[in-house]
Design a protein around this motif. Structure first.
Motif, short mmCIF file in Angstrom:
data_model
loop_
_atom_site.label_atom_id
_atom_site.label_comp_id
_atom_site.label_asym_id
_atom_site.label_seq_id
_atom_site.Cartn_x
_atom_site.Cartn_y
_atom_site.Cartn_z
N GLN A 134 -0.59 4.66 -1.26
CA GLN A 134 -1.72 5.16 -0.46
C GLN A 134 -1.25 5.61 0.93
OE1 GLN A 134 -2.19 2.49 -2.81
NE2 GLN A 134 -2.89 4.34 -3.85
N PRO A 159 -2.07 6.29 -8.71
CA PRO A 159 -2.12 6.59 -7.27
C PRO A 159 -2.80 7.91 -6.94
CG PRO A 159 0.11 6.86 -8.12
CD PRO A 159 -0.68 6.22 -9.21
N SER A 163 -4.15 1.01 -7.86
CA SER A 163 -3.68 1.83 -6.74
C SER A 163 -2.24 2.29 -6.95
CB SER A 163 -3.77 1.04 -5.43
OG SER A 163 -3.08 -0.20 -5.52
N HIS A 164 -1.47 1.55 -7.76
CA HIS A 164 -0.09 1.93 -8.08
C HIS A 164 -0.02 2.63 -9.44
CE1 HIS A 164 2.44 -0.49 -5.08
NE2 HIS A 164 1.19 -0.58 -4.68
N TRP A 183 0.81 -1.22 0.00
CA TRP A 183 0.00 0.00 0.00
C TRP A 183 0.85 1.28 0.00
CZ3 TRP A 183 -5.01 -0.03 -0.98
CH2 TRP A 183 -5.77 -1.17 -0.70
N HIS A 208 -8.13 -4.24 -1.24
CA HIS A 208 -7.81 -4.43 -2.66
C HIS A 208 -7.93 -5.90 -3.03
CE1 HIS A 208 -4.99 -5.33 -6.03
NE2 HIS A 208 -5.61 -4.30 -6.57
N LEU A 220 -11.41 -1.84 -3.84
CA LEU A 220 -10.59 -1.68 -5.04
C LEU A 220 -10.48 -3.01 -5.77
CD1 LEU A 220 -9.76 0.80 -3.22
CD2 LEU A 220 -7.52 0.68 -4.34
N VAL A 257 -6.60 7.43 -7.21
CA VAL A 257 -7.09 6.56 -6.15
C VAL A 257 -7.05 7.29 -4.81
CG1 VAL A 257 -6.60 4.47 -4.82
CG2 VAL A 257 -6.53 4.40 -7.33
N ASN A 258 -5.94 7.96 -4.54
CA ASN A 258 -5.83 8.70 -3.28
C ASN A 258 -6.88 9.81 -3.19
OD1 ASN A 258 -3.68 7.07 -2.63
ND2 ASN A 258 -2.11 8.58 -3.12
#
Length: 407
Positions: free
Chosen positions: A52, A309, A305-306, A49, A136, A160, A312-313
């Motif tokens: 995040q 980012p 998420s990567h 993570w 996730h 996610l 997503v954040n």
């Protein structure tokens, strides 16, 4: 080292069944009144993570082993306390079967319900009455179960790259996926595993991006090899167990009713090019959770998420803001159903954009072709499971080699 011993926080009649001997390794980051629990996916560790953690707390430095300085003045302590009240504290952990957490040898010890109990025990261990829960992939399945069995512990829920478990865990079958599955099963070292992981986690477009004199794919490959080498390849017990948790996971109608009536906001966030967890399954979950869920579709793959980012954040911060400002659930979801049974999703891209503004609408429906595809995936899954059992039987019945007798 920071561990949570699950049995310590379970009732006596449950200890031998779910938490006996299980210890969960975790790390905490940042400080603040707002609490966020991050639940990782299959074969992932707590540091999965990273984007995040840094985006929410501003740092990747864990604080679970820190102690306040005895030399601080009262004024310094007051300032630090005020900053903490406005900040965010994050906890991420290794699920059972991975990393430094316990690895049960029985496959039956891996279910999303039992792993949700692990997460609930961790909340008790941390002294967190409530938290914003983010999961996730497999972690999103666990988060769903946590929301169903302990809805009073959630401030909000973010899912996610989620599916409903069972045959929905099976990827779209094509030549690329068959090749990836074959190479994954044959991967015996970090280098081989890293190549497969990259192709399943990211879009080709992202991996081919030029970064200085190299490509993002080559840079990530080196990072993946180092990460897998440091944590070690996941054990067979852990991998088989976590796969079992995904395969046996179900989002029941009772789960849906509990989550919808719990009163917290939900975000379903997905990469539209995810070849592992197909976005149609995530949209179906968002439809079931109407009117408390918002569907956010991003340009990315399974590890969105990567890959994305910032987006997503931003979505997570919007979720936290909506929860703490008590934004109306109907205003939050921006999702409405018309008389034809189709579901329409409006995806805000700015923090303060409300439902009455224009947005991009995505229409989805489950038709006969998709049902036919689901059937094919189901039978393909049965075939894979049967093949695995046959291999085990052949290994058990294979005659042992006996060396020559020395007289």
């Amino acid at each position: 080292m920071p561990f949570c011993y699950v049995s310590k926080y379970e009732e006596g009649n449950q200890r031998s069944d779910t938490g006996h001997g299980i210890k969960i390794y975790y790390r905490r980051y940042g400080r603040g009144r707002t609490k966020v629990l991050l639940i990782t996916g299959l074969a992932g560790t707590h540091d999965s993570w990273g984007p995040q953690i840094e985006g929410l707390t501003g740092s990747l430095e864990p604080n679970d082993e820190e102690s306040p300085s005895s030399g601080d003045s009262a004024a310094d302590s007051s300032i630090r306390g005020a900053e903490a009240d406005d900040g965010i504290e994050v906890c991420s952990f290794d699920n059972r079967g991975m990393g430094r957490s316990s690895v049960p040898t029985k496959k039956s010890e891996y279910t999303t319900t039992k792993m949700a109990k692990d997460a609930q025990a961790l909340l008790d261990h941390l002294g967190w009455e409530k938290a914003h829960v983010v999961g996730h992939s497999m972690g999103a399945m666990i988060a769903c179960k946590l929301a169903a069995v302990a809805s009073n512990r959630l401030s909000s829920l973010a899912l996610l790259n989620v599916t409903g478990g069972g045959y929905e865990c099976l990827p779209k079958i094509n030549g690329q996926m068959i090749s990836l599955a074959y190479r994954f099963l044959r991967a015996k070292n970090p280098e081989q595993r890293a190549m497969v992981d990259l192709e399943t986690h990211y879009t080709k477009e992202y991996l081919d991006e030029q970064v200085g004199s190299s490509t993002r794919g080559k840079i990530l490959y080196q990072q993946y090899v180092r990460a897998i080498s440091s944590t070690g390849m996941q054990s067979t017990y852990g991998f088989d167990g976590q796969v079992n948790a995904c395969w046996t996971h179900r989002v029941t109608s009772k789960d849906v009713d509990v989550i919808r009536s719990a009163g917290f906001h939900v975000s379903v966030i997905h990469g539209r090019y995810d070849i592992i967890a197909q976005i149609s399954h995530a949209k179906k979950i968002a439809e079931k959770l109407h009117p408390v869920a918002r569907m956010v579709e991003l340009h990315g793959a399974h590890l969105v998420s990567h890959e994305r980012p910032k987006e997503v954040n931003q979505s997570l911060l919007e979720l936290i803001k909506a929860s703490e400002s008590n934004l109306s659930l109907h205003m939050w979801s921006c999702l409405s159903k018309n008389e034809t049974g189709w579901a329409t999703f409006r995806l805000p891209t700015l923090p303060d954009r409300l439902c009455n503004e224009s947005g991009t609408c995505l229409e989805t429906t489950t038709d006969l072709l998709s049902k036919f595809q689901f059937s094919l995936l189901y039978f393909f899954g049965l075939f894979v499971m049967a093949f695995g059992y046959v291999r085990k039987i052949l290994r058990l019945t294979k005659p042992a080699r006996v060396g020559e007798m020395v007289s």
